[in-house]
Design an enzyme around this catalytic site. Structure first.
Site, PDB file in Angstrom:
ATOM      1  N   ASP A 203       0.845  -1.195   0.000  1.00  0.00           N
ATOM      2  CA  ASP A 203       0.000   0.000   0.000  1.00  0.00           C
ATOM      3  C   ASP A 203       0.886   1.253   0.000  1.00  0.00           C
ATOM      4  O   ASP A 203       2.088   1.187   0.242  1.00  0.00           O
ATOM      5  CB  ASP A 203      -0.930  -0.020   1.217  1.00  0.00           C
ATOM      6  CG  ASP A 203      -2.162   0.855   1.012  1.00  0.00           C
ATOM      7  OD1 ASP A 203      -2.207   1.614   0.032  1.00  0.00           O
ATOM      8  OD2 ASP A 203      -3.077   0.794   1.852  1.00  0.00           O
TER       9      ASP A 203
ATOM     10  N   GLU B 299     -10.381   7.157   4.423  1.00  0.00           N
ATOM     11  CA  GLU B 299      -9.278   6.608   5.237  1.00  0.00           C
ATOM     12  C   GLU B 299      -9.305   7.156   6.665  1.00  0.00           C
ATOM     13  O   GLU B 299     -10.363   7.458   7.219  1.00  0.00           O
ATOM     14  CB  GLU B 299      -7.941   6.823   4.521  1.00  0.00           C
ATOM     15  CG  GLU B 299      -7.945   6.142   3.152  1.00  0.00           C
ATOM     16  CD  GLU B 299      -6.585   6.037   2.501  1.00  0.00           C
ATOM     17  OE1 GLU B 299      -5.570   5.922   3.199  1.00  0.00           O
ATOM     18  OE2 GLU B 299      -6.540   6.055   1.255  1.00  0.00           O
TER      19      GLU B 299
HETATM   20  C1  BGC Z   1      -5.132   3.172   0.394  1.00  0.00           C
HETATM   21  C2  BGC Z   1      -5.436   2.069  -0.592  1.00  0.00           C
HETATM   22  C3  BGC Z   1      -5.467   2.623  -1.992  1.00  0.00           C
HETATM   23  C4  BGC Z   1      -4.149   3.314  -2.271  1.00  0.00           C
HETATM   24  C5  BGC Z   1      -4.042   3.874  -3.686  1.00  0.00           C
HETATM   25  C6  BGC Z   1      -3.925   3.992  -0.009  1.00  0.00           C
HETATM   26  O1  BGC Z   1      -3.796   5.116   0.777  1.00  0.00           O
HETATM   27  O2  BGC Z   1      -4.927   2.619   1.679  1.00  0.00           O
HETATM   28  O3  BGC Z   1      -6.655   1.450  -0.266  1.00  0.00           O
HETATM   29  O4  BGC Z   1      -5.724   1.601  -2.907  1.00  0.00           O
HETATM   30  O5  BGC Z   1      -3.988   4.382  -1.362  1.00  0.00           O
HETATM   31  O6  BGC Z   1      -4.820   4.990  -3.859  1.00  0.00           O
END
Ligand code: BGC
Length: 604
Positions: A326, A521
């Site tokens: 991630d 998030e």
């Molecule tokens: C998130 C992921 C996401 C990634 C790409 C991260 O901050 O935790 O779920 O796919 O960003 O955007």
């Protein structure tokens, strides 16, 4: 059906062979700007371009052509805005790019996206082997970075629908809207199992029931990844491995967050019983990539866990796709960037979402291989998995032209599907004996922060990472839906704050549409998810102005709703997306309430 032109494939194969032979002949080959000494460039017969060879044969054929540096480049996943000099794409043989949510071309239309993607791919084609880039986005409730996309309900609403066939069709529609923009990799579905709804990513999940999450995760992947269902080759990502829905309050490693990027303390038996099955189901369904989360378990960053990534995921579960880390997650492993990269790769991470500085990452891996800290077998294993996924995404083969899919993008058919999903996702929290509403009421008053706001209906991951405010994307608000549903003789009066004139007496029905402002998030971590004082006041005013009151909650998770915050009837609408007409369909009895809570919602 996959479209390929055999003649073109043979021509490419011949050309590659000729170039490789010439390179070996002169002893020095320049791929991009990197000079490769005599002997280190394997000869290549270009067989990997032959679309009718089995995938595994094509993977091995291509792997055999690659230099060590070319392999290392394939492991890098870079945020598109971090590419400051596009020739770096072939100079470093970069494997993949992504648009972080909200990172879009200036022309944020399917055509604008296709132009951007084609430009990036043209640089990849200039590399010695012409390996195409994978391009990934978070199409977590439709291809919603792009203006005009169909915005489906977020997964929590789909969890309430409990309808696998519906979710499968949404996966296929999302694949079509992605492919129409030239994108073939989706960072979805989220198959985390939620334990604490204070977590700001609750709405990205299908709920707290392991079996439900497994079932709907598989259905989504079947729709998204099946060429037969969607006609558009797209690969999915099961995320965020493992136990990400079970992080404890107050453990986040990010000072701005509370739960997200935190610590999971469940024991291994619970991890395996509650959180692993959706990933096993996704692996069995042929998911092409698995994203390892920011979670810490057993004192170790997940991205550093050889046990969970290699022994369990790749060994026990038999995962043959690739593990992607991630956003900047690998460098959260202690010990400095070099040590972190080595640890993650040896643990089983195949592609690293850097997302910024690819040059130093490539330097770290070159050094690690030179010093024997990362074996060539591990390198080959990682690249083999990435190439397999690229071939599954149809990247090496001629595609149906993306323009051909444009008629599907935000189409009436997809919006109807989204509306069906809204109908099926509504949950009746309290009946109050007032539903369904007659369409020919004399007067209805409507209030609340979420009554007439597509941004609030759609939540985070819509055009921008943290979502938007207002009605500047195409769609139908809940208020619009109510207006369209009622008889022409019914007066519908709207005021967001709930200030209605009392001169005409009480309305037959008052509807307060209240809820959360968008978030994504850890920014959505909240100790006490509840309504704002403005919404509480709007509810009180609606109650005072009406004979019967209905409260509709637009939220990504259960909110604290004391008696005073409720109506005679209360409905959970989750984050329904752009097709608010689906809410009115159920309120006015065109579709029954069938949704069931996908997680607990205590009412006091
Ligand atoms: C998130 C992921 C996401 C990634 C790409 C991260 O901050 O935790 O779920 O796919 O960003 O955007």
């Amino acid at each position: 059906m996959r479209f390929f032109h055999r003649r073109r494939d043979w021509l490419r194969a011949g050309l590659t062979l000729a170039i490789a032979a010439a390179a070996v002949g002169v002893g020095l080959y320049r791929h991009g700007y990197v000079a490769v000494p005599r002997g280190s460039v394997p000869t290549c017969d270009g067989r990997y371009h032959l679309a009718d060879l089995p995938v595994e044969d094509r993977v091995e054929a291509l792997l055999g052509c690659m230099t060590q540096d070319e392999k290392i480049g394939q492991m890098a996943l870079v945020e598109k805005n971090s590419i400051h000099w596009k020739p770096d794409i072939f100079r470093y043989s970069l494997g993949a790019l992504l648009s972080g949510s909200g990172a879009k071309p200036d022309d944020n239309t399917p055509k604008g996206w296709r132009g951007m993607l084609e430009d990036f791919q043209s640089y990849a084609r200039r590399s010695r082997l012409g390996i195409p880039l994978l391009y990934g986005v978070d199409a977590v409730h439709g291809n919603t970075n792009v203006l005009g996309a169909t915005v489906f309900p977020h997964s929590i609403g789909l969890g309430a629908s409990r309808d696998a066939d519906l979710v499968r069709r949404i996966g296929a529609a999302t694949a079509q809207e992605l492919a129409a923009t030239g994108v073939h990799w989706n960072f979805s579905p989220t198959v985390d199992v939620v334990k604490d709804t204070r977590w700001g990513r609750t709405f990205e999940t299908f709920g707290s029931d392991t079996q439900l999450v497994s079932q709907l995760g598989v259905a989504y992947l079947e729709g998204l990844q099946s060429l037969a269902l969607s006609g558009a080759p797209v690969i999915g990502t099961a995320k965020h491995y493992l136990g990400t829905g079970a992080m404890d309050w107050g453990t986040s490693g990010n000072p701005d967050f509370k739960v997200d990027q935190g610590v999971t303390t469940v024991d291994e038996a619970t991890l395996r019983r509650v959180h692993l099955p959706p990933f096993k189901a996704a692996v069995d369904a042929g998911v092409s990539s698995v994203m390892v989360g920011h979670t810490t378990w057993n004192g170790e960053e997940l991205a550093a866990s050889r046990y969970l990534l290699t022994d369990v995921l790749k060994g026990e579960l038999g995962f043959r796709g690739f593990v992607v880390s991630d956003w900047y997650g690998v460098y959260e492993i202690p010990g400095g960037e070099y040590r972190a990269a080595v640890t993650a790769i040896n643990a089983g991470v195949d592609m690293v979402m850097l997302p910024y500085d690819y040059k130093s990452f490539i330097g770290y891996v070159r050094r690690a291989v030179a010093e024997g800290e990362v074996s060539t077998e591990r390198l080959d294993d990682a690249v083999r998995r990435i190439l397999r996924a690229k071939l599954s995404a149809g990247l090496f083969d001629s595609q149906p032209p993306a323009e051909a899919l444009e008629s599907q993008f935000g189409s009436a058919e997809h919006r109807q599907l989204a509306r069906e999903a809204v109908q099926k996702s509504l949950v009746l929290l309290e009946d109050g004996g007032m539903l369904p509403l007659p369409k020919d009421l004399g007067r209805i008053v409507v209030a609340g922060s979420s009554a007439h706001n597509l941004g609030r209906q759609s939540g985070g991951w819509t055009v921008e990472w943290q979502g938007i405010d207002g009605n500047w994307i195409p769609g139908t608000t809940i208020l619009d839906g109510i207006r369209q549903a009622v008889a022409s003789t019914t007066a519908v009066e709207y005021d967001a704050a709930g200030s209605f004139t009392s001169a005409v007496g009480k309305a037959d029905v008052g509807i307060a549409v209240v809820g959360e402002a968008p978030y994504a998030e850890g920014w959505g971590d909240s100790e006490h998810p509840a309504l704002t004082s403005e919404d509480l006041q709007a509810i009180a005013r609606v109650r005072a102005a009406s004979k019967k009151t209905l409260v509709i909650v637009v939220s990504g998770r259960p909110l604290d709703m004391p008696r005073s915050a409720r109506g005679d009837a209360s409905v959970a609408a989750w984050l329904p997306g752009t097709e608010g007409g689906g809410v009115a369909d159920v309120l006015f009895g065109d579709y029954p309430f069938t949704g069931k809570l996908p997680l607990a919602w205590p009412l006091r």
